[in-house]
Design a protein around this motif. Structure first.
Motif, PDB file in Angstrom:
ATOM      1  N   UNK A  65     -24.129 103.199 -13.390  1.00  0.00           N
ATOM      2  CA  UNK A  65     -22.684 103.363 -13.611  1.00  0.00           C
ATOM      3  C   UNK A  65     -22.223 102.375 -14.689  1.00  0.00           C
ATOM      4  N   UNK A  66     -22.736 101.162 -14.616  1.00  0.00           N
ATOM      5  CA  UNK A  66     -22.376 100.162 -15.634  1.00  0.00           C
ATOM      6  C   UNK A  66     -22.750 100.673 -17.033  1.00  0.00           C
ATOM      7  N   UNK A  67     -23.958 101.226 -17.135  1.00  0.00           N
ATOM      8  CA  UNK A  67     -24.438 101.683 -18.454  1.00  0.00           C
ATOM      9  C   UNK A  67     -23.644 102.874 -18.975  1.00  0.00           C
ATOM     10  N   UNK A  68     -23.289 103.780 -18.062  1.00  0.00           N
ATOM     11  CA  UNK A  68     -22.728 105.057 -18.517  1.00  0.00           C
ATOM     12  C   UNK A  68     -21.220 105.203 -18.286  1.00  0.00           C
ATOM     13  N   UNK A  69     -20.577 104.135 -17.862  1.00  0.00           N
ATOM     14  CA  UNK A  69     -19.141 104.251 -17.549  1.00  0.00           C
ATOM     15  C   UNK A  69     -18.311 104.670 -18.763  1.00  0.00           C
ATOM     16  N   UNK A  70     -18.709 104.229 -19.937  1.00  0.00           N
ATOM     17  CA  UNK A  70     -17.976 104.594 -21.152  1.00  0.00           C
ATOM     18  C   UNK A  70     -17.983 106.111 -21.377  1.00  0.00           C
ATOM     19  N   UNK A  71     -19.027 106.752 -20.880  1.00  0.00           N
ATOM     20  CA  UNK A  71     -19.142 108.208 -21.055  1.00  0.00           C
ATOM     21  C   UNK A  71     -18.433 108.996 -19.957  1.00  0.00           C
ATOM     22  N   UNK A  72     -17.823 108.304 -18.995  1.00  0.00           N
ATOM     23  CA  UNK A  72     -17.137 109.001 -17.894  1.00  0.00           C
ATOM     24  C   UNK A  72     -15.913 109.726 -18.452  1.00  0.00           C
ATOM     25  N   UNK A  73     -15.855 111.030 -18.231  1.00  0.00           N
ATOM     26  CA  UNK A  73     -14.840 111.868 -18.884  1.00  0.00           C
ATOM     27  C   UNK A  73     -13.707 112.304 -17.953  1.00  0.00           C
ATOM     28  N   UNK A  74     -13.620 111.735 -16.791  1.00  0.00           N
ATOM     29  CA  UNK A  74     -12.515 112.032 -15.855  1.00  0.00           C
ATOM     30  C   UNK A  74     -12.484 113.504 -15.428  1.00  0.00           C
ATOM     31  N   UNK A  75     -13.633 114.169 -15.514  1.00  0.00           N
ATOM     32  CA  UNK A  75     -13.657 115.577 -15.097  1.00  0.00           C
ATOM     33  C   UNK A  75     -13.639 115.702 -13.584  1.00  0.00           C
ATOM     34  N   UNK A  76     -13.949 114.627 -12.932  1.00  0.00           N
ATOM     35  CA  UNK A  76     -13.890 114.567 -11.479  1.00  0.00           C
ATOM     36  C   UNK A  76     -13.438 113.147 -11.125  1.00  0.00           C
ATOM     37  N   UNK A  77     -13.108 112.910  -9.861  1.00  0.00           N
ATOM     38  CA  UNK A  77     -12.728 111.540  -9.483  1.00  0.00           C
ATOM     39  C   UNK A  77     -13.922 110.613  -9.689  1.00  0.00           C
ATOM     40  N   UNK A  78     -13.625 109.359  -9.998  1.00  0.00           N
ATOM     41  CA  UNK A  78     -14.710 108.406 -10.191  1.00  0.00           C
ATOM     42  C   UNK A  78     -15.616 108.348  -8.956  1.00  0.00           C
ATOM     43  N   UNK A  79     -14.997 108.353  -7.765  1.00  0.00           N
ATOM     44  CA  UNK A  79     -15.794 108.233  -6.532  1.00  0.00           C
ATOM     45  C   UNK A  79     -16.787 109.396  -6.417  1.00  0.00           C
ATOM     46  N   UNK A  80     -16.364 110.597  -6.822  1.00  0.00           N
ATOM     47  CA  UNK A  80     -17.280 111.748  -6.757  1.00  0.00           C
ATOM     48  C   UNK A  80     -18.446 111.558  -7.730  1.00  0.00           C
ATOM     49  N   UNK A  81     -18.116 111.053  -8.901  1.00  0.00           N
ATOM     50  CA  UNK A  81     -19.164 110.814  -9.916  1.00  0.00           C
ATOM     51  C   UNK A  81     -20.132 109.742  -9.412  1.00  0.00           C
ATOM     52  N   UNK A  82     -19.569 108.692  -8.817  1.00  0.00           N
ATOM     53  CA  UNK A  82     -20.392 107.606  -8.270  1.00  0.00           C
ATOM     54  C   UNK A  82     -21.385 108.152  -7.240  1.00  0.00           C
ATOM     55  N   UNK A  83     -20.911 109.012  -6.349  1.00  0.00           N
ATOM     56  CA  UNK A  83     -21.790 109.578  -5.326  1.00  0.00           C
ATOM     57  C   UNK A  83     -22.786 110.572  -5.922  1.00  0.00           C
ATOM     58  N   UNK A  84     -22.412 111.183  -7.041  1.00  0.00           N
ATOM     59  CA  UNK A  84     -23.389 112.063  -7.704  1.00  0.00           C
ATOM     60  C   UNK A  84     -24.551 111.211  -8.229  1.00  0.00           C
ATOM     61  N   UNK A  85     -24.210 110.074  -8.815  1.00  0.00           N
ATOM     62  CA  UNK A  85     -25.244 109.160  -9.320  1.00  0.00           C
ATOM     63  C   UNK A  85     -26.076 108.634  -8.143  1.00  0.00           C
ATOM     64  N   UNK A  86     -25.399 108.280  -7.050  1.00  0.00           N
ATOM     65  CA  UNK A  86     -26.092 107.744  -5.868  1.00  0.00           C
ATOM     66  C   UNK A  86     -27.016 108.795  -5.247  1.00  0.00           C
ATOM     67  N   UNK A  87     -26.553 110.033  -5.201  1.00  0.00           N
ATOM     68  CA  UNK A  87     -27.376 111.111  -4.627  1.00  0.00           C
ATOM     69  C   UNK A  87     -28.648 111.287  -5.449  1.00  0.00           C
ATOM     70  N   UNK A  88     -28.481 111.234  -6.746  1.00  0.00           N
ATOM     71  CA  UNK A  88     -29.641 111.385  -7.616  1.00  0.00           C
ATOM     72  C   UNK A  88     -30.618 110.217  -7.397  1.00  0.00           C
ATOM     73  N   UNK A  89     -30.077 109.008  -7.220  1.00  0.00           N
ATOM     74  CA  UNK A  89     -30.944 107.845  -6.949  1.00  0.00           C
ATOM     75  C   UNK A  89     -31.657 107.999  -5.601  1.00  0.00           C
ATOM     76  N   UNK A  90     -30.945 108.564  -4.617  1.00  0.00           N
ATOM     77  CA  UNK A  90     -31.556 108.808  -3.287  1.00  0.00           C
ATOM     78  C   UNK A  90     -32.724 109.785  -3.404  1.00  0.00           C
ATOM     79  N   UNK A  91     -32.516 110.835  -4.162  1.00  0.00           N
ATOM     80  CA  UNK A  91     -33.549 111.862  -4.283  1.00  0.00           C
ATOM     81  C   UNK A  91     -34.798 111.307  -4.976  1.00  0.00           C
ATOM     82  N   UNK A  92     -34.579 110.362  -5.882  1.00  0.00           N
ATOM     83  CA  UNK A  92     -35.743 109.734  -6.525  1.00  0.00           C
ATOM     84  C   UNK A  92     -36.527 108.919  -5.501  1.00  0.00           C
ATOM     85  N   UNK A  93     -35.796 108.262  -4.606  1.00  0.00           N
ATOM     86  CA  UNK A  93     -36.448 107.444  -3.579  1.00  0.00           C
ATOM     87  C   UNK A  93     -37.259 108.305  -2.622  1.00  0.00           C
TER      88      UNK A  93
END
Lengths: 203, 89
Positions: A65-93
């Motif tokens: 999120x720190x790296x890509x926050x500048x690219x956040x385009x407000x197409x969804x709430x930040x919290x939803x985007x955060x959980x999308x990133x977290x879900x992807x990290x979970x799936x890698x684990x």
């Protein structure tokens, strides 16, 4: 900016903070971490049941999120985007963790097997106040039942019922249709209900 | 969930069973909700089914949230500080 984007921005409580960070106040990023650290940690524990994987997931999420926050385009709430990133990290684990095997849950497996399995009286556990039921042991029973759920169902029920996202938000986070979320959620809930029934019947 | 003199037809129970979550989440249209309410009023097994599912959902909503371990909290803060130094705004 489209009306939809404007509405998303208006309804997002994190937007001012994100705009400040993106305008150069990197020192404020930790405020964003503090807002979501606990909920992401608990999300990770429900998904991985492993403190080490959970910590890796939370850290990877915030660093991304720190790296890509500048690219956040407000197409969804930040919290939803955060959980999308977290879900992807979970799936890698998942590749390194002990997860329940992926399988389809059919609605038929939750129907009473025969007439004798049909009950006409509400069991005591379903009519008691929550504060009398919720204790460490029951929390453990639900946590184990969540871990026994195939991952695609677990993700949906954790996001919807534990984390409190609505159907549309969960669909956005997981990249699925709302109809698909509803189907998975119902089966996941029935699975958990059966686990609770089994726990109270053998008590 | 059975067909008997005192219960509505089994097919109604099955139709309701598939829609229970959407009903609980208030995601169904008004006529469908009315159908479900009319059915459930006279069907004990479906009342039980609804009651146990509702309680399951409530239990999930009220699961305890544990605190972040202090050691991890500090580790995360350090990792972010390191990254901020490498990528100054």
């Amino acid at each position: 900016m489209s009306k939809r984007l404007e509405k998303t921005k208006r309804n997002d409580k994190d937007i001012q903070l994100i705009q400040a960070i993106n305008a150069g106040r990197q020192d404020l990023f930790y405020q964003l971490v503090e807002r979501y650290e606990k909920s992401l940690y608990n999300f990770g524990m429900r998904m991985c049941d492993n403190p080490s994987d959970t910590e890796d997931m939370v850290q990877d999420t915030f660093l991304n999120v720190f790296k890509y926050l500048k690219g956040f385009r407000y197409e969804t709430k930040f919290k939803n985007w955060l959980y999308r990133v977290a879900t992807s990290a979970c799936l890698k684990k998942k590749r390194r963790s002990k997860f329940a095997p992926d399988r389809e849950l059919s609605i038929d497996e939750f129907l009473p097997s025969d007439e004798s399995a049909i009950t006409t009286e509400l069991p005591r556990w379903a009519s008691q106040p929550l504060d009398r039921l919720l204790n460490e042991e029951l929390g453990g029973v639900i946590q184990q039942a969540l871990l026994d759920l195939p991952e695609k169902y677990r993700l949906v029920v954790v996001l919807r019922d534990v984390e409190g996202f609505n159907t549309q938000e969960t669909a956005e986070i997981l990249g699925l249709t709302p109809a698909n979320i509803k189907v998975r959620l119902h089966r996941a809930r029935l699975f958990l209900r059966d686990a609770l029934k089994a726990y109270y019947e053998t008590e | 969930m059975k067909q008997s003199d005192s219960h509505p037809p089994h097919s109604n129970c099955l139709a309701l069973f598939e829609k229970l979550s959407e009903y609980i989440d208030r995601e169904l249209d008004a006529p469908t909700c009315r159908d479900i309410e009319a059915h459930i009023q006279n069907c004990k097994p479906c009342q039980v089914c609804m009651g146990t599912l509702k309680q399951t959902i409530e239990l999930c909503k009220h699961l305890e949230h544990r605190s972040v371990p202090e050691t991890f909290h500090r580790k995360l803060k350090d990792a972010i500080s390191d990254l901020a130094e490498k990528h100054p705004g």
